[in-house]
Design an enzyme around this catalytic site. Sequence first.
Site, PDB file in Angstrom:
ATOM      1  N   ASP A 110      46.023  40.387  45.493  1.00 13.94           N
ATOM      2  CA  ASP A 110      46.169  41.835  45.386  1.00 13.94           C
ATOM      3  C   ASP A 110      45.259  42.519  46.422  1.00 13.94           C
ATOM      4  O   ASP A 110      44.254  41.968  46.836  1.00 13.94           O
ATOM      5  CB  ASP A 110      45.771  42.324  43.986  1.00 13.94           C
ATOM      6  N   ASP A 121      35.751  47.761  44.372  1.00 16.78           N
ATOM      7  CA  ASP A 121      35.885  46.437  43.754  1.00 16.78           C
ATOM      8  C   ASP A 121      34.782  45.518  44.259  1.00 16.78           C
ATOM      9  O   ASP A 121      34.158  44.776  43.514  1.00 16.78           O
ATOM     10  CB  ASP A 121      37.200  45.749  44.148  1.00 16.78           C
ATOM     11  N   GLU A 178      37.411  37.657  39.392  1.00 15.13           N
ATOM     12  CA  GLU A 178      38.759  37.882  39.915  1.00 15.13           C
ATOM     13  C   GLU A 178      38.743  38.032  41.445  1.00 15.13           C
ATOM     14  O   GLU A 178      39.711  37.712  42.122  1.00 15.13           O
ATOM     15  CB  GLU A 178      39.299  39.168  39.286  1.00 15.13           C
ATOM     16  N   GLU A 179      37.620  38.501  41.983  1.00 13.69           N
ATOM     17  CA  GLU A 179      37.545  38.774  43.424  1.00 13.69           C
ATOM     18  C   GLU A 179      37.096  37.589  44.264  1.00 13.69           C
ATOM     19  O   GLU A 179      37.012  37.706  45.485  1.00 13.69           O
ATOM     20  CB  GLU A 179      36.601  39.960  43.683  1.00 13.69           C
ATOM     21  N   ASP A 192      36.348  40.537  35.509  1.00 13.90           N
ATOM     22  CA  ASP A 192      37.151  41.369  36.408  1.00 13.90           C
ATOM     23  C   ASP A 192      36.245  42.563  36.691  1.00 13.90           C
ATOM     24  O   ASP A 192      36.056  43.420  35.817  1.00 13.90           O
ATOM     25  CB  ASP A 192      38.442  41.806  35.692  1.00 13.90           C
ATOM     26  N   LEU A 246      36.336  45.263  38.530  1.00 20.81           N
ATOM     27  CA  LEU A 246      36.922  46.600  38.445  1.00 20.81           C
ATOM     28  C   LEU A 246      38.399  46.459  38.133  1.00 20.81           C
ATOM     29  O   LEU A 246      39.170  45.986  38.965  1.00 20.81           O
ATOM     30  CB  LEU A 246      36.709  47.350  39.767  1.00 20.81           C
ATOM     31  N   ASP A 247      38.746  46.813  36.929  1.00 22.33           N
ATOM     32  CA  ASP A 247      40.132  46.711  36.480  1.00 22.33           C
ATOM     33  C   ASP A 247      40.811  48.068  36.653  1.00 22.33           C
ATOM     34  O   ASP A 247      40.235  49.095  36.297  1.00 22.33           O
ATOM     35  CB  ASP A 247      40.146  46.302  35.003  1.00 22.33           C
ATOM     36  N   GLU A 269      41.108  38.822  32.306  1.00 19.39           N
ATOM     37  CA  GLU A 269      41.647  40.008  31.634  1.00 19.39           C
ATOM     38  C   GLU A 269      42.149  39.682  30.224  1.00 19.39           C
ATOM     39  O   GLU A 269      41.727  40.295  29.243  1.00 19.39           O
ATOM     40  CB  GLU A 269      42.783  40.616  32.485  1.00 19.39           C
TER      41      GLU A 269
HETATM   42  P1  AHG Z   1      43.195  45.037  38.853  1.00 18.10           P
HETATM   43  O1  AHG Z   1      42.923  46.428  39.311  1.00 18.10           O
HETATM   44  O2  AHG Z   1      41.965  44.345  38.330  1.00 18.10           O
HETATM   45  O3  AHG Z   1      43.929  44.214  39.879  1.00 18.10           O
HETATM   46  O4  AHG Z   1      44.114  45.094  37.558  1.00 18.10           O
HETATM   47  C1  AHG Z   1      45.277  45.874  37.539  1.00 18.10           C
HETATM   48  C2  AHG Z   1      46.143  45.358  36.445  1.00 18.10           C
HETATM   49  C3  AHG Z   1      45.901  45.996  35.091  1.00 18.10           C
HETATM   50  O5  AHG Z   1      44.730  46.658  34.913  1.00 18.10           O
HETATM   51  C4  AHG Z   1      47.066  46.909  34.886  1.00 18.10           C
HETATM   52  O6  AHG Z   1      47.438  46.960  33.560  1.00 18.10           O
HETATM   53  C5  AHG Z   1      48.131  46.312  35.755  1.00 18.10           C
HETATM   54  O7  AHG Z   1      47.470  45.628  36.792  1.00 18.10           O
HETATM   55  C6  AHG Z   1      49.055  47.318  36.347  1.00 18.10           C
HETATM   56  O8  AHG Z   1      50.052  46.647  37.010  1.00 18.10           O
HETATM   57  P2  AHG Z   1      51.422  47.384  37.435  1.00 18.10           P
HETATM   58  O9  AHG Z   1      51.050  48.378  38.474  1.00 18.10           O
HETATM   59  O10 AHG Z   1      52.274  46.257  37.940  1.00 18.10           O
HETATM   60  O11 AHG Z   1      51.990  48.009  36.185  1.00 18.10           O
HETATM   61 MN    MN Z   2      42.305  43.842  36.337  1.00 16.53          MN
HETATM   62 MN    MN Z   3      40.093  43.993  39.323  1.00 21.73          MN
END
Ligand code: AHG
Ligand code: MN
Ligand code: MN
Length: 338
Positions: free
Chosen positions: A63, A69, A92-93, A115, A117-118, A274
């Site tokens: 991602d 982050d 996660e990073e 994680d 920063l979620d 998560e």
């Molecule tokens: P992160 O920012 O740690 O990568 O997590 C994002 C995750 C989670 O928090 C969220 O519910 C989901 O990704 C959203 O994904 P979509 O945009 O695909 O819905």
């Molecule tokens: Mn996350």
């Molecule tokens: Mn994250």
Amino acid sequence: MSRIITLDEFIIRRQKDFAYASGELTGLLRDIGVAAKIVNREVNKAGLVNILGVHGLENASGDEVQKLDMYANQKLIDCLKNSGECCGVASEENEDIIQVPAIASKNAKYVVVFDPLDGSSNIDVNVSVGTIFGIYRRKSDEKGPCTMEDFLQKGTELVAAGYVIYGTSTILVYTTGRGVNGFTLDPSIGEFCLSHTDIKIPDRGQYYSVNQGYYLKFDVEMRRYIDYCSDLNLRLRYIGSMVSDIHRILLQGGIFLYPNTRKYPKGKLRLLYECNPLAFVVEQAGGKAYNNQLGRIMEVQPHELHQRSTIVIGSPGMVDEMKEFVERYSAVPAMPKK
Ligand code: AHG
Ligand code: MN
Ligand code: MN
């Protein structure tokens, strides 16, 4: 007015509840609280300094990574490395586990997964983000460095887990397996203060939380369940930051779903960073957490650090009902997906 109980005070008071009441876990939880305050300070001023924006890298899960982050990741690693109670971390990073040299960890018995920063896509638009963490007792020999087997443990082996939300107020929620408690940061004294005692999730709630934009990419049984939620006039809420969506459901009741899609055939969310920590919190509050194969999330044996999982989590009555839908409709041949 009742007396304020700070996070540090509460953790020390509860130390005896913990099976290995040696103070090490207490210290670790406190250090996570310190890291959360540091991250909170930075999140709060994110609009003021040149820290916003995409960093231009991809994380280990593929991602896009935002600058904040990286900042949160580094602060957590630094605090945990210096805590003396932690022999390794997995984030996660970061692609691999990070071992803490024995000299800094005094034969420490714990590893931490997080994680940092979620919901990081929310940073630029001033919407809540969070930190999720889980703590395991190590499996490997205390005298040597931590190993992968210390991290690839089932959620049922977690000794503590929790999350922090940097939202309209900053809240830290955690469990050590004896219920769930929440602490709100009082910025005037710089302390997390007990604000949500012994949180219990309602059996049912008014909210369902799913990225409904992916509706046509879901399996038929999941589509039927989502139609059912809509028929019931449940309120759809989806922040796109799992920790914030789950927090609403924990307090007010409801169900959060991230099923498999064509882009993420095994689900998007990470089992270690998560799903498991949040499943532990929700179960401790009386809720349930399953994957789309209807297995209990916390009983899944992880095989890799960044393993993804589908998830259905929330109020027990609603998760059970969703299971019935999956059982009933998975017998019906699926319509071709568009
Ligand atoms: P992160 O920012 O740690 O990568 O997590 C994002 C995750 C989670 O928090 C969220 O519910 C989901 O990704 C959203 O994904 P979509 O945009 O695909 O819905
Ligand atoms: Mn996350
Ligand atoms: Mn994250």
